[in-house]
Design an enzyme around this catalytic site. Structure first.
Site, mmCIF file in Angstrom:
data_model
loop_
_atom_site.group_PDB
_atom_site.id
_atom_site.type_symbol
_atom_site.label_atom_id
_atom_site.label_comp_id
_atom_site.label_asym_id
_atom_site.label_seq_id
_atom_site.Cartn_x
_atom_site.Cartn_y
_atom_site.Cartn_z
ATOM 1 N N ASP A 35 1.074 -1.367 0.038
ATOM 2 C CA ASP A 35 -0.049 0.033 -0.071
ATOM 3 C C ASP A 35 0.916 0.998 0.192
ATOM 4 O O ASP A 35 2.016 1.215 0.543
ATOM 5 C CB ASP A 35 -1.014 0.000 1.049
ATOM 6 N N ASN A 37 1.370 3.308 -3.043
ATOM 7 C CA ASN A 37 1.912 3.777 -4.046
ATOM 8 C C ASN A 37 1.269 5.032 -4.682
ATOM 9 O O ASN A 37 2.064 6.120 -5.289
ATOM 10 C CB ASN A 37 1.407 2.836 -5.210
ATOM 11 N N GLY A 38 0.104 5.393 -4.315
ATOM 12 C CA GLY A 38 -0.637 6.694 -5.021
ATOM 13 C C GLY A 38 -0.061 7.801 -3.871
ATOM 14 O O GLY A 38 0.131 8.736 -4.833
ATOM 15 N N ARG A 39 0.046 7.702 -2.693
ATOM 16 C CA ARG A 39 0.485 8.912 -1.963
ATOM 17 C C ARG A 39 1.942 9.137 -2.172
ATOM 18 O O ARG A 39 2.450 10.242 -2.286
ATOM 19 C CB ARG A 39 0.371 8.415 -0.384
ATOM 20 N N TRP A 40 2.557 8.043 -2.419
ATOM 21 C CA TRP A 40 4.238 8.128 -2.791
ATOM 22 C C TRP A 40 4.240 9.146 -4.079
ATOM 23 O O TRP A 40 5.068 10.170 -4.194
ATOM 24 C CB TRP A 40 4.665 6.836 -3.087
ATOM 25 N N ASN A 83 -10.675 -2.997 -6.214
ATOM 26 C CA ASN A 83 -9.892 -1.821 -6.770
ATOM 27 C C ASN A 83 -10.588 -1.342 -8.166
ATOM 28 O O ASN A 83 -10.126 -0.288 -8.703
ATOM 29 C CB ASN A 83 -8.505 -2.366 -7.166
ATOM 30 N N ARG A 209 -5.028 -2.338 8.703
ATOM 31 C CA ARG A 209 -6.083 -2.926 8.217
ATOM 32 C C ARG A 209 -5.897 -4.117 7.309
ATOM 33 O O ARG A 209 -4.968 -3.852 6.697
ATOM 34 C CB ARG A 209 -7.622 -2.228 7.883
ATOM 35 N N GLU A 222 1.247 -13.595 12.173
ATOM 36 C CA GLU A 222 1.739 -12.444 12.735
ATOM 37 C C GLU A 222 1.520 -11.327 11.890
ATOM 38 O O GLU A 222 1.588 -11.421 10.641
ATOM 39 C CB GLU A 222 3.145 -12.764 13.115
#
Ligand code: FPP
Length: 257
Positions: A35, A37-40, A83, A209, A222
């Site tokens: 998770d 990629n978009g924010r990066w 998605n 989540r 874990e």
């Protein structure tokens, strides 16, 4: 009524699998929710697809790190059943990226001993991508060094629903006795039926989540929720998480001896 199990001679569940002899403390199976990629990309003023392309490079790095750190099974979440709700541009860009990844990486994956499998419902994927997926699975099927599973159009609930449907069909056809159904029966109908359960699930980007990923299979996994965005996740950080895993006490519901 006859009970026909397992579905294939290839079927193995977590309990059947041998321990990792060369790397005793290492998780045999690591699953990753990639998770961020978009924010990066947004942080760099670039379109979201730029982040997905950077993410694909990390996939390459992490797959290649697996043999050295004793990870035999790596499962990555590339595209979820949810998605499809993204823009048409992003969805088409991701599908094109998957086609490109398969085409460009096939030869190296084969040479490096990686067996590739795909999980998820393929029916909704375009036929060219489906063909490439089938071909890569077939091309690498004799490999055993690392088992890479890529989840595309995958959702844990969807997988359980599809598995239940096939189980019900076997009951209706007289191939399975409902009285014999137990918690070992359903996994044999899941997309992951030949894989051990994940020992460790990693999610990048600070979200805590599991987003419908390997719901049944991760009952005793874990978890590591880390802040790093996926395109920044390195083999070094991967190795540190595996060291942390080695110090965890896994009791599977039992009381320590
Ligand atoms: C979630 O980050 C990431 C995805 C939905 C796509 C994951 C795909 C890749 C890493 C591309 C390469 C994969 C393969 C197998 C070649 P996000 O876009 O939701 O990030 P955000 O939360 O910052 O928006």
């Amino acid at each position: 009524m006859a009970v026909i199990l397992p579905l294939s001679a290839d079927v193995k569940t977590g309990a059947d699998m041998p321990a990792n002899a060369e790397h005793p403390g290492a998780p045999r199976h690591v699953a990753i929710i990639m998770d961020g990629n978009g924010r990066w990309a947004t942080m760099r003023g670039r379109p979201r697809l730029f982040g997905h392309h950077a993410g694909a490079k990390r996939v390459r790095e992490i797959v290649r790190a697996c043999p050295d750190v004793g990870v035999k099974y790596l499962t990555i979440f590339a595209f979820s059943t949810e998605n499809w709700k993204r823009t048409q541009v992003e969805v088409a860009g991701l599908m094109s990226l998957f086609r490109r990844y398969i085409t460009r990486e096939a030869r190296d994956l084969l040479a490096e001993g990686v067996r590739v499998r795909f999980i998820g419902d393929r029916v909704r994927l375009d036929t060219k991508l489906q063909k490439l997926m089938d071909e890569l699975e077939s091309l690498t099927k004799a490999n055993e060094k690392v088992h890479l599973t890529i989840a595309i159009n995958y959702g844990g609930r969807d997988e359980v629903a599809r598995a239940t449907k096939r189980l019900a069909e076997d009951v209706a056809a007289g191939r399975l006795d409902p009285a014999a159904v137990n918690e070992e029966t359903l996994p044999r109908y899941l997309d992951t039926c030949v894989l051990p359960d994940p020992d460790l699930v990693i999610r990048t980007s600070g979200e805590a989540r599991i987003s419908n990923f390997l719901l049944w299979q991760s009952a005793y996994a874990e978890y590591e929720f880390i802040d790093t965005l996926w395109p920044d996740f390195s083999a070094g950080e991967f190795t540190k998480l595996l060291v942390n895993f080695g110090s965890r006490e896994r009791r599977f519901g039992a009381i320590p001896a």
